[in-house]
Write an enzyme that holds these catalytic residues in place. Structure first.
Site, PDB file in Angstrom:
ATOM      1  N   GLU A  37       0.857  -1.186   0.000  1.00 53.27           N
ATOM      2  CA  GLU A  37       0.000   0.000   0.000  1.00 53.27           C
ATOM      3  C   GLU A  37       0.888   1.230   0.000  1.00 53.27           C
ATOM      4  O   GLU A  37       1.648   1.447   0.940  1.00 53.27           O
ATOM      5  CB  GLU A  37      -0.915   0.021   1.231  1.00 53.27           C
ATOM      6  CG  GLU A  37      -1.760   1.288   1.327  1.00 53.27           C
ATOM      7  CD  GLU A  37      -2.451   1.447   2.667  1.00 53.27           C
ATOM      8  OE1 GLU A  37      -2.641   2.607   3.094  1.00 53.27           O
ATOM      9  OE2 GLU A  37      -2.792   0.439   3.312  1.00 53.27           O
ATOM     10  N   ARG A  41       0.768  10.560   0.396  1.00 54.54           N
ATOM     11  CA  ARG A  41       1.228  11.619   1.289  1.00 54.54           C
ATOM     12  C   ARG A  41       2.377  12.427   0.697  1.00 54.54           C
ATOM     13  O   ARG A  41       2.810  13.413   1.295  1.00 54.54           O
ATOM     14  CB  ARG A  41       1.692  11.020   2.627  1.00 54.54           C
ATOM     15  CG  ARG A  41       0.622  10.250   3.370  1.00 54.54           C
ATOM     16  CD  ARG A  41       1.182   9.716   4.672  1.00 54.54           C
ATOM     17  NE  ARG A  41       0.329   8.684   5.245  1.00 54.54           N
ATOM     18  CZ  ARG A  41       0.649   7.949   6.306  1.00 54.54           C
ATOM     19  NH1 ARG A  41       1.817   8.161   6.906  1.00 54.54           N
ATOM     20  NH2 ARG A  41      -0.165   7.023   6.762  1.00 54.54           N
ATOM     21  N   LYS A 125     -10.850  -0.455   7.726  1.00 60.04           N
ATOM     22  CA  LYS A 125      -9.618  -0.128   8.427  1.00 60.04           C
ATOM     23  C   LYS A 125      -9.958   0.424   9.806  1.00 60.04           C
ATOM     24  O   LYS A 125     -10.678   1.417   9.918  1.00 60.04           O
ATOM     25  CB  LYS A 125      -8.855   0.915   7.595  1.00 60.04           C
ATOM     26  CG  LYS A 125      -7.645   1.535   8.256  1.00 60.04           C
ATOM     27  CD  LYS A 125      -7.011   2.537   7.293  1.00 60.04           C
ATOM     28  CE  LYS A 125      -5.837   3.267   7.913  1.00 60.04           C
ATOM     29  NZ  LYS A 125      -5.178   4.173   6.935  1.00 60.04           N
TER      30      LYS A 125
END
Length: 208
Positions: A37, A41, A125
């Site tokens: 993943e 960012r 999540k």
């Protein structure tokens, strides 16, 4: 998402320079992990996704920290196969689903879990896991939702020292985190250390 359920470990990586991602992907594969993943960012994230998708099709590639519909669209174009968000934004979920991406939204309350289920998300999540109550919170959440088929991937404070505490819960499908490929290790090119951490995580995940 079958592979996530089998490996039970999702490494979350932050890429500062596109050239970092090739040796990182090679390190993951060499040590038995074919999931990655990449978080949105940094400016390098989109191109890093594109590189991995093109050069390592055997990797189940996800895009994380998706906060907007535009980011979802960019991740899909770059080759991501699943999408992860820190929270539950219905527009982000809908856009990911429309583009054929498996969506894993972030949840931490019963209301958010319920809403995620209503949107068709069966893998969510749990973030930030440790700060939000950790194992005890997940045990409490699981009770009213166990029959729905929803499963959790805790992230946030999860590491080799506590991952088994989560994986032993029937509520948990897998664990995720950045400890296997910390930003400073990637920047330093410490592939040997990253490989050792990946092997350790996979061994812990496979332990009965």
């Amino acid at each position: 998402m079958k592979r996530i359920l089998e490996r039970r470990v999702v490494p979350v990586v932050v890429i500062d320079a596109t050239q970092e991602v090739i040796p990182l992907a090679e390190t993951f594969l060499r040590n038995g992990l074919d999931i990655m993943e990449i978080t949105f960012r940094t400016p390098a994230a989109e191109e890093a996704l594109r590189v991995v998708a093109a050069r390592f099709p055997e990797i189940l590639l996800g895009a994380g920290t998706l906060l907007t519909e535009d980011q979802v669209e960019r991740a899909a174009r770059a080759g991501a196969r699943f999408a992860v968000a820190p929270g539950l934004d219905e527009r982000v979920v809908a856009r990911a689903q429309a583009l054929g991406l498996a969506m894993v939204p972030g949840v931490v309350t019963p209301t958010e879990v319920s809403r995620a289920i209503s949107l068709g998300c069966r893998l969510v999540k749990f973030f930030p896991a440790e700060a939000a109550g950790g194992v005890k919170m997940l045990q409490a959440l699981w009770g009213p939702f166990a029959h729905t088929g929803v499963r959790f991937i805790p992230l946030g404070g999860v590491n080799a020292g506590n991952m088994r505490n989560y994986l032993d819960l029937p509520a948990v499908a897998a664990v995720g985190g950045s400890w296997m490929a910390e930003r400073k290790l990637v920047a330093a090119g410490d592939w040997e250390r990253i490989g050792a951490l990946v092997r350790e995580a996979l061994a812990l995940a496979a332990a009965e």
